[in-house]
Design a protein around this motif. Structure first.
Motif, PDB file in Angstrom:
ATOM      1  N   PHE A 189     -13.632  -9.803   3.225  1.00  0.00           N
ATOM      2  CA  PHE A 189     -15.097  -9.865   3.183  1.00  0.00           C
ATOM      3  C   PHE A 189     -15.718  -8.615   3.806  1.00  0.00           C
ATOM      4  O   PHE A 189     -16.635  -8.006   3.226  1.00  0.00           O
ATOM      5  CB  PHE A 189     -15.578 -11.114   3.920  1.00  0.00           C
ATOM      6  N   THR A 192     -15.330  -5.626   1.602  1.00  0.00           N
ATOM      7  CA  THR A 192     -16.207  -5.705   0.433  1.00  0.00           C
ATOM      8  C   THR A 192     -17.646  -5.352   0.792  1.00  0.00           C
ATOM      9  O   THR A 192     -18.345  -4.683   0.024  1.00  0.00           O
ATOM     10  CB  THR A 192     -16.147  -7.120  -0.178  1.00  0.00           C
ATOM     11  N   VAL A 193     -18.080  -5.775   1.964  1.00  0.00           N
ATOM     12  CA  VAL A 193     -19.439  -5.429   2.428  1.00  0.00           C
ATOM     13  C   VAL A 193     -19.579  -3.922   2.584  1.00  0.00           C
ATOM     14  O   VAL A 193     -20.561  -3.314   2.143  1.00  0.00           O
ATOM     15  CB  VAL A 193     -19.747  -6.139   3.763  1.00  0.00           C
ATOM     16  N   SER A 196     -19.694  -2.266  -0.822  1.00  0.00           N
ATOM     17  CA  SER A 196     -20.981  -2.438  -1.505  1.00  0.00           C
ATOM     18  C   SER A 196     -22.057  -1.524  -0.923  1.00  0.00           C
ATOM     19  O   SER A 196     -22.992  -1.132  -1.633  1.00  0.00           O
ATOM     20  CB  SER A 196     -21.440  -3.900  -1.412  1.00  0.00           C
ATOM     21  N   SER A 204     -18.285  -0.366  -6.507  1.00  0.00           N
ATOM     22  CA  SER A 204     -18.516  -1.515  -5.627  1.00  0.00           C
ATOM     23  C   SER A 204     -18.365  -2.824  -6.394  1.00  0.00           C
ATOM     24  O   SER A 204     -17.837  -3.810  -5.858  1.00  0.00           O
ATOM     25  CB  SER A 204     -19.900  -1.429  -4.980  1.00  0.00           C
ATOM     26  N   LEU A 205     -18.778  -2.835  -7.668  1.00  0.00           N
ATOM     27  CA  LEU A 205     -18.575  -4.031  -8.498  1.00  0.00           C
ATOM     28  C   LEU A 205     -17.085  -4.277  -8.742  1.00  0.00           C
ATOM     29  O   LEU A 205     -16.619  -5.414  -8.683  1.00  0.00           O
ATOM     30  CB  LEU A 205     -19.292  -3.870  -9.839  1.00  0.00           C
ATOM     31  N   TYR A 208     -15.727  -5.733  -5.693  1.00  0.00           N
ATOM     32  CA  TYR A 208     -16.188  -7.117  -5.533  1.00  0.00           C
ATOM     33  C   TYR A 208     -15.339  -8.073  -6.372  1.00  0.00           C
ATOM     34  O   TYR A 208     -14.890  -9.120  -5.886  1.00  0.00           O
ATOM     35  CB  TYR A 208     -17.654  -7.223  -5.941  1.00  0.00           C
ATOM     36  N   THR A 210     -12.369  -7.544  -7.378  1.00  0.00           N
ATOM     37  CA  THR A 210     -11.040  -7.541  -6.752  1.00  0.00           C
ATOM     38  C   THR A 210     -10.987  -8.520  -5.589  1.00  0.00           C
ATOM     39  O   THR A 210     -10.001  -9.256  -5.422  1.00  0.00           O
ATOM     40  CB  THR A 210     -10.689  -6.133  -6.248  1.00  0.00           C
ATOM     41  N   SER A 211     -12.043  -8.538  -4.794  1.00  0.00           N
ATOM     42  CA  SER A 211     -12.067  -9.426  -3.631  1.00  0.00           C
ATOM     43  C   SER A 211     -12.013 -10.891  -4.050  1.00  0.00           C
ATOM     44  O   SER A 211     -11.363 -11.710  -3.386  1.00  0.00           O
ATOM     45  CB  SER A 211     -13.311  -9.163  -2.777  1.00  0.00           C
ATOM     46  N   LEU A 212     -12.655 -11.236  -5.174  1.00  0.00           N
ATOM     47  CA  LEU A 212     -12.621 -12.619  -5.654  1.00  0.00           C
ATOM     48  C   LEU A 212     -11.199 -13.028  -6.027  1.00  0.00           C
ATOM     49  O   LEU A 212     -10.742 -14.122  -5.667  1.00  0.00           O
ATOM     50  CB  LEU A 212     -13.541 -12.781  -6.866  1.00  0.00           C
TER      51      LEU A 212
END
Length: 251
Positions: A189, A192-193, A196, A204-205, A208, A210-212
């Motif tokens: 998290f 990812t912040v 972004s 950044s998308l 994001y 990838t993080s999911l």
């Protein structure tokens, strides 16, 4: 022979796959910074590949051959840097290689992998230096933090995998499997912040998304799962930012 067994032996067990995913993670940042060059790509891949082979084959009958391969790889990397970069990058590369040796070398009385709880952060540090320092003219703090936090999070599921065989204290032994997952969620998290806030919109998308996927792999990480879940599934997460960015570029 079973095709999956062939894939595991030739691609995953050979350390080729983890080296490729690490290289693609670096390529993601190079593309975002508009610094991608093929000599740098090969430099990073050869460094990862020779380093992981060195770590895996210590104390085996194949080590003498691997050592020769490491020497050839080191000379190749040095020539790549001298021909395509500068002396400063050669020094950076050498420092990173030394850090890799300190992580796990049988000739040292105490190496980093033996230090309780330090392993996950050290792996994150080395990968982060590859992304934020070796490939760029100046040390990039946001890229360092994104890489360090994300890779540290990815190492934690491997601690869950190895929790019954590890001889040093790891996070699953200290805070339990669920606590380790929560720590990994937090690190992903935070990375990812920062991504972004710092990276361009497409990058950044990509991070994001990838993080999911990474959250899902962390959620289902259990000690009882097959090794392929980690060495293929979890390991793939570091290549996902590049792959998602590629999809957005072309589609």
């Amino acid at each position: 022979m079973n095709p999956l067994k062939v894939l595991k032996k030739s691609v995953i067990d050979s350390q080729f796959y983890v080296s490729l995913t690490g290289t693609l993670f670096a390529v993601f940042f190079m593309m975002e910074q508009n610094t991608f060059r093929y000599p740098t790509f090969f430099l990073i891949f050869i460094t990862y590949f020779s380093g992981y082979l060195y770590t895996k084959y210590q104390k085996t009958k194949h080590f003498s051959k691997i050592l020769i391969l490491n020497v050839v790889a080191g000379i190749t990397c040095a020539l790549l840097i001298i021909r395509n970069h500068n002396e400063a990058r050669l020094v950076k590369w050498f420092i990173i290689v030394v850090l890799g040796l300190l992580y796990n070398s049988f000739f040292l009385d105490t190496y980093i992998r033996k230090v309780p709880l330090l392993k996950v952060f050290y792996v994150g540090l080395v990968w982060a230096l590859m992304n934020c320092w070796l490939t760029l003219h100046e040390f990039n703090i946001p890229i360092f933090l994104i890489s360090f936090l994300f890779i540290t999070a990815l190492v934690l599921p491997f601690d869950i995998r190895d929790m019954k065989v590890d001889t040093v204290k790891t996070f699953p032994a200290l805070i339990g499997v669920q606590g380790t997952k929560y720590l990994a969620y937090l690190l992903v998290f935070l990375s990812t912040v920062i991504a972004s806030c710092y990276l361009d919109i497409k990058s950044s998308l990509a991070f994001y998304f990838t993080s999911l996927v990474t959250f899902i792999f962390i959620y289902f990480a259990e000690n009882e799962r097959k090794d392929s879940y980690f060495s293929l599934g979890v390991e793939s997460c570091s290549a996902l930012p590049f792959l998602f960015l590629l999809l957005m570029e072309y589609f």
